[in-house]
Design a protein around this motif. Structure first.
Motif, PDB file in Angstrom:
ATOM      1  N   LEU A 185       1.331   6.299   5.474  1.00  0.00           N
ATOM      2  CA  LEU A 185       0.234   5.333   5.350  1.00  0.00           C
ATOM      3  C   LEU A 185      -0.046   4.637   6.674  1.00  0.00           C
ATOM      4  O   LEU A 185      -1.186   4.289   6.972  1.00  0.00           O
ATOM      5  N   ARG A 209       8.510  -1.023  10.228  1.00  0.00           N
ATOM      6  CA  ARG A 209       7.793  -2.264   9.957  1.00  0.00           C
ATOM      7  C   ARG A 209       8.056  -3.324  11.023  1.00  0.00           C
ATOM      8  O   ARG A 209       7.159  -4.025  11.430  1.00  0.00           O
ATOM      9  N   ASP A 223      -3.810   5.386   6.791  1.00  0.00           N
ATOM     10  CA  ASP A 223      -4.294   4.405   5.827  1.00  0.00           C
ATOM     11  C   ASP A 223      -5.810   4.412   5.685  1.00  0.00           C
ATOM     12  O   ASP A 223      -6.333   4.307   4.582  1.00  0.00           O
ATOM     13  N   SER A 224      -6.526   4.608   6.784  1.00  0.00           N
ATOM     14  CA  SER A 224      -7.983   4.510   6.641  1.00  0.00           C
ATOM     15  C   SER A 224      -8.520   5.671   5.815  1.00  0.00           C
ATOM     16  O   SER A 224      -9.480   5.524   5.066  1.00  0.00           O
ATOM     17  N   LEU A 225      -7.864   6.817   5.961  1.00  0.00           N
ATOM     18  CA  LEU A 225      -8.318   7.969   5.188  1.00  0.00           C
ATOM     19  C   LEU A 225      -8.215   7.715   3.681  1.00  0.00           C
ATOM     20  O   LEU A 225      -9.049   8.146   2.901  1.00  0.00           O
ATOM     21  N   VAL A 226      -7.151   7.041   3.298  1.00  0.00           N
ATOM     22  CA  VAL A 226      -6.919   6.882   1.862  1.00  0.00           C
ATOM     23  C   VAL A 226      -7.309   5.504   1.354  1.00  0.00           C
ATOM     24  O   VAL A 226      -7.009   5.145   0.221  1.00  0.00           O
ATOM     25  N   GLU A 227      -8.027   4.748   2.169  1.00  0.00           N
ATOM     26  CA  GLU A 227      -8.270   3.359   1.771  1.00  0.00           C
ATOM     27  C   GLU A 227      -9.201   3.242   0.570  1.00  0.00           C
ATOM     28  O   GLU A 227      -9.239   2.211  -0.095  1.00  0.00           O
ATOM     29  N   ASP A 272       4.461  14.778  -2.361  1.00  0.00           N
ATOM     30  CA  ASP A 272       4.514  15.521  -3.619  1.00  0.00           C
ATOM     31  C   ASP A 272       3.360  16.515  -3.687  1.00  0.00           C
ATOM     32  O   ASP A 272       3.479  17.578  -4.308  1.00  0.00           O
ATOM     33  N   ARG A 328       5.747   5.017   3.612  1.00  0.00           N
ATOM     34  CA  ARG A 328       5.113   3.930   4.372  1.00  0.00           C
ATOM     35  C   ARG A 328       4.593   4.436   5.710  1.00  0.00           C
ATOM     36  O   ARG A 328       3.548   4.013   6.186  1.00  0.00           O
ATOM     37  N   LEU A 385      -3.986   5.409  -3.877  1.00  0.00           N
ATOM     38  CA  LEU A 385      -2.733   6.093  -3.564  1.00  0.00           C
ATOM     39  C   LEU A 385      -1.576   5.168  -3.245  1.00  0.00           C
ATOM     40  O   LEU A 385      -0.425   5.538  -3.369  1.00  0.00           O
ATOM     41  N   ALA A 386      -1.891   3.944  -2.803  1.00  0.00           N
ATOM     42  CA  ALA A 386      -0.792   3.050  -2.432  1.00  0.00           C
ATOM     43  C   ALA A 386      -0.558   1.967  -3.478  1.00  0.00           C
ATOM     44  O   ALA A 386       0.164   1.013  -3.241  1.00  0.00           O
ATOM     45  N   ASP A 387      -1.146   2.142  -4.638  1.00  0.00           N
ATOM     46  CA  ASP A 387      -1.069   1.084  -5.656  1.00  0.00           C
ATOM     47  C   ASP A 387       0.189   1.121  -6.508  1.00  0.00           C
ATOM     48  O   ASP A 387       0.405   0.251  -7.331  1.00  0.00           O
ATOM     49  N   GLN A 388       1.003   2.175  -6.366  1.00  0.00           N
ATOM     50  CA  GLN A 388       2.010   2.402  -7.406  1.00  0.00           C
ATOM     51  C   GLN A 388       3.404   2.006  -6.958  1.00  0.00           C
ATOM     52  O   GLN A 388       4.392   2.497  -7.488  1.00  0.00           O
ATOM     53  N   ASP A 389       3.457   1.101  -5.943  1.00  0.00           N
ATOM     54  CA  ASP A 389       4.724   0.781  -5.322  1.00  0.00           C
ATOM     55  C   ASP A 389       5.958   0.762  -6.215  1.00  0.00           C
ATOM     56  O   ASP A 389       6.910   1.465  -5.984  1.00  0.00           O
ATOM     57  N   LYS A 432       3.766   8.776  -7.303  1.00  0.00           N
ATOM     58  CA  LYS A 432       3.567  10.012  -6.560  1.00  0.00           C
ATOM     59  C   LYS A 432       3.556   9.701  -5.075  1.00  0.00           C
ATOM     60  O   LYS A 432       2.841   8.825  -4.618  1.00  0.00           O
TER      61      LYS A 432
END
Ligand SMILES: [Ca+2]
Ligand SMILES: [Ca+2]
Lengths: 154, 446, 446
Positions: free
Chosen positions: A113, A70, A117-121, A139, A110, A125-129, A135
């Motif tokens: 992503l 980061r 990131d663009s593939l999964v935007e 996994d 991280r 998938l990134a909402d479950q921090d 997941k």
């Protein structure tokens, strides 16, 4: 591991800590940047080998996934703490089978992503921090990039 | 940490919080809508026991069902399930609704898992929703299943709305409105793909029998000890041959899944039934719910590296072993029903038959909880097979008890339907190179 | 790149090609030898159904065995298996060898899987090896199992030496002397961990019943259609209660494993039972064969990422479901034997009882093929459970046929041993925190 290597690693771990703490941070990063650095440890060789056969070999090295990217500070901190722990454990008694610790999982996730990131935007998938049963990418992508079987190193 | 900026993030659709009209969502999420509409496609290519085939009749495939469901609506018409776009059509046209004997009308409770309008109706009508006949409801309803069954229309976050599910989980001590996203990827399905009964003390309210646990034995215990007493639900119907008070099991996918190898590894229904697929350069969740064996590249191969044909063949070999047991249990239950009938004819009294009837009820329950489940054992093979072995043993015990009660020893012979059943199976959609593909069919219900 | 120095290149041990003395190997391969000698350690910590416990009596654990094995040597003494260092000791002291009724002597065939000397003896003595009594052999033999059972003494390459295995595979069209390394990692075990019988037309030669396939049904078919006719082997013994010609199943690990999820994924016996471990600075294959549940970090986590306690609990839950069915099948077979006895007492003739006896033989075979297998279903759960469901159904059918033949309807009640069995289980080695650890015990046989 031969004694000479043990000594090398021992010195290395001290250097990592000192370097991170002191002024030689840049040197530390230079030394630890290459994937081959990771593989200088016995127990890391499987991971090196599987990565070398993965589609990520040309695009992502160990640090691209395993260190916190980061910002410079986070990167230094994660390299220094993880590096020191690995070196320490390596001298004491390297375990036969490695598993990522929870904080490493966050780091790797991280990094997935960071590139994909663009593939999964369009997904959540990134909402479950914060969720305990979240997941991670790996996994499902159970063989990316290390394959499934992790024999103990020779 | 901060969210990577490019993910879906908070959405505000601008839709009403109780929006149910799928067309309103279609404009905003065309990919998911297109995928949803593919639920109309019918085929069994790649799958031996599942897939999606128009009105494939269970009664025809398993001849013993006529005896097992004698005297009950399921003996009128009972088909293999098909896509989510057909829920209302199938409800409206099935003889279980249109052709009940003596002009009886099917209760509204049946609508509960067929349309997105239901939660709103329950809010408005209270328990009267359940007791109003299906045919009344059908006239007034304009929407089948839609996005709002699983998504909050304003944020598109997953959420559950089925009162029966929320209540049943609450009775188990779990507040599912606080469920994690990962849990919701299973819970949204568990709103419907579960065993249920209609509670007579509450105008036929749809109720899930989970107070004592999810296994077939625990649900049976609940029926015997709670539903039968507190809720005055002694039976679904009385078997006309044996006179036993019977239970009907329905689609216990969620219950069966508990404790399975995939469940303990955190795999959700959506992982297999809604795999990510690429639309252009982006992943979306497939909204075409069907047999994952038709799309193993998406559903299985991210987690499993073995060759997909090998994996499919293994799955089918497990299903074959389950299927063999299922039919043995079915035919053993037929013998049990006939044996008790024979004992009655030989003069056995109700008192003589208490034991045999208890065994018959329990035997058929154990058979049905597998027969009604839709994965032919895949979702949890060890539990499924254990259950079937109980069905077989209990049915045989019922038969022996009947022989004792009727004082006869020439027990009716079991019929082996296996040749017929296998023959029919291999002409309808299997082997996979022969799999049937059919055009989309009528979805309307008016 | 350069070979890591620790892998084995071509080896020339300088030993004789027929060396069997383990001490000769010990000097050259001290790590494997040390590991081998750990087979003397006894414990059940971590395992509910397996492990390694001195003379843990099956007859005591499963009370119905006394009826099932009535009239047969297995009712004298029958224990849970233990480590490879005890093969000769256990053979020499078991009542099946020492205490046959009427001064009968146990045949030499029994030695076949107990000592490294056997292949050489067969070469020298021919078929006379098999018919010579065990007690004769014991006097002359100085070695138990040793490295040469699985390794070529000169090159240490894996190889198979068991004539029964080589022949049986040849009859199936496979030349196992040409097997690959990966196959040999299973085949070396398949020399012994398999079902067998003694061929009466060849002085009791050990023979494996695989000509028609490896499943319980295929082996049964072989016994009925080939062994009984061509090899004059109609039965292992006649059951004294039912008069049925019975088959005894023995340790069918290899057969059961065929078609399982691990087998189709290419996992070998050695992968789980001989995981790599570090001896000092070297990586070696563990030569301590025991329950992998005692060493899951080594055996399972190579391939499985889940937490090992979760995986263990899952495995045990599958075994629990198997165990429940196994005991049901055992008790149903007891009822079958008693029912046929009752029919005989009621005057049924042999002709009347043909059907019941055929069913009893088949029922007990299906029970035994699981009971005698040593993984409590783990190696192939779907097949195991399917087999047990047949055992239950066939036993019940036998009982009903007996009732018909004997014209009675008060069928003997089944005894549920489950409380006793579970109680005993939980005091011997389980739960895992109570697991029993015992000191090494005597290995001598002279
Ligand atoms: Ca029900
Ligand atoms: Ca045998």
């Amino acid at each position: 591991m031969e004694l000479s290597k043990k000594i090398k690693v021992g010195i290395l771990s001290v250097v990592i800590l000192l370097a991170a703490a002191g002024a030689a941070t840049a040197t530390m990063h230079a030394v630890t940047h290459e994937s081959s650095f990771c593989a200088s440890c016995h127990v890391m060789q499987n991971y090196m080998a599987s990565w070398e056969h993965s589609s990520h070999r040309e695009v992502a090295g160990c640090n691209d996934c395993h260190t916190d990217q980061r910002n410079y500070l986070a990167k230094t901190y994660s390299k220094a703490t993880a590096g020191a722990r690995h070196a320490f454990m390596n001298v004491i008694k390297p375990p036969e089978h490695l598993k990522m610790i929870e904080s490493s999982k966050e780091v790797v996730q991280r990094n997935c992503l960071r590139c994909h990131d663009s593939l999964v935007e369009k997904t959540r998938l990134a909402d479950q921090d914060a969720e305990a049963d979240r997941k991670f990418c790996f996994d499902c992508h159970r063989s990316t990039p290390h394959g499934r079987e992790r024999p103990t190193p020779p | 940490g901060k969210q990577p900026s490019s993910t879906l993030g908070p959405i505000n659709t601008g839709l009403a919080p109780d929006e149910v009209d799928i067309q309103k969502f279609a404009v905003l999420f065309p990919h998911q809508y297109d995928s949803f509409m593919k639920n109309a496609e019918m085929s069994t290519i790649g799958t031996k026991y599942g897939g999606n085939l128009e009105k494939d009749s269970h009664l025809e495939k398993y001849p013993y069902l006529k005896t097992l469901f004698a005297g009950y609506a399921f003996s009128l018409e009972y088909n293999e399930d098909r896509g989510h776009v057909y829920t209302m059509r199938d409800l409206a046209t099935v003889k279980r609704v249109t052709s009940l004997p003596n002009g009886k009308k099917q209760v509204g409770s049946c609508m509960t898992c067929k349309s997105a309008e239901v939660p709103g109706m329950i809010q408005k009508m209270g328990l009267d929703y359940y007791s109003t006949p299906v045919e009344e409801h059908l006239k007034n309803m304009n929407h089948g299943m839609s996005c709002s069954n699983c998504h909050d229309p304003q944020t598109m976050k997953l959420r559950v709305v089925q009162p029966a599910f929320i209540d049943a989980m609450k009775r188990r001590g779990e507040d599912v409105t606080k469920a994690t996203q990962q849990q919701l990827r299973t819970y949204v399905c568990a709103q419907c793909h579960v065993e249920y009964y209609f509670n007579p003390t509450r105008q036929g309210e749809v109720t899930f029998p989970w107070d004592k646990g999810f296994t077939p034995d625990q649900m049976e215990q609940y029926y015997n000890e709670v539903a039968a007493t507190e809720n005055k639900f002694p039976q679904d119907w009385k078997h006309p041959l044996s006179g036993a008070p019977m239970l009907k099991a329905q689609h216990p996918e969620f219950e069966t899944y508990q404790g399975s190898i995939h469940q303990i590894n955190g795999v959700s229904c959506a992982d297999c039934h809604m795999p990510y697929e690429k639309e252009g350069n982006q992943k979306i969740s497939s909204h075409q719910w069907t047999s994952p064996l038709k799309q193993m590249q998406q559903s299985c191969s991210v987690c499993h590296r073995e060759d997909m044909d090998t994996l499919r063949n293994y799955v089918i070999s497990k299903q074959d072993l389950t299927f063999e047991m299922l039919n043995k249990a079915g035919s053993a239950n037929e013998v049990a029903a006939k044996s008790i009938e024979k004992a009655i004819q030989a003069g056995a009294t109700d008192a003589d038959l208490t034991e045999a009837r208890k065994l018959h009820r329990s035997a058929q329950w154990h058979w049905d909880i597998v027969a009604a489940e839709n994965s032919m054992g895949f979702h949890n093979t060890p539990l499924t097979m254990n259950t079937l072995s109980k069905a077989i043993d209990l049915a045989n015990q019922a038969t022996m008890a009947a022989a004792k009660a009727g004082k006869f020893n020439d027990i009716p012979a079991a019929t082996s339907y296996s040749d017929y059943i296998n023959e029919r199976l291999s002409t309808k959609g299997w082997p996979k190179d022969k799999g049937v593909k059919m055009p989309a069919s009528d979805m309307s219900w008016k």
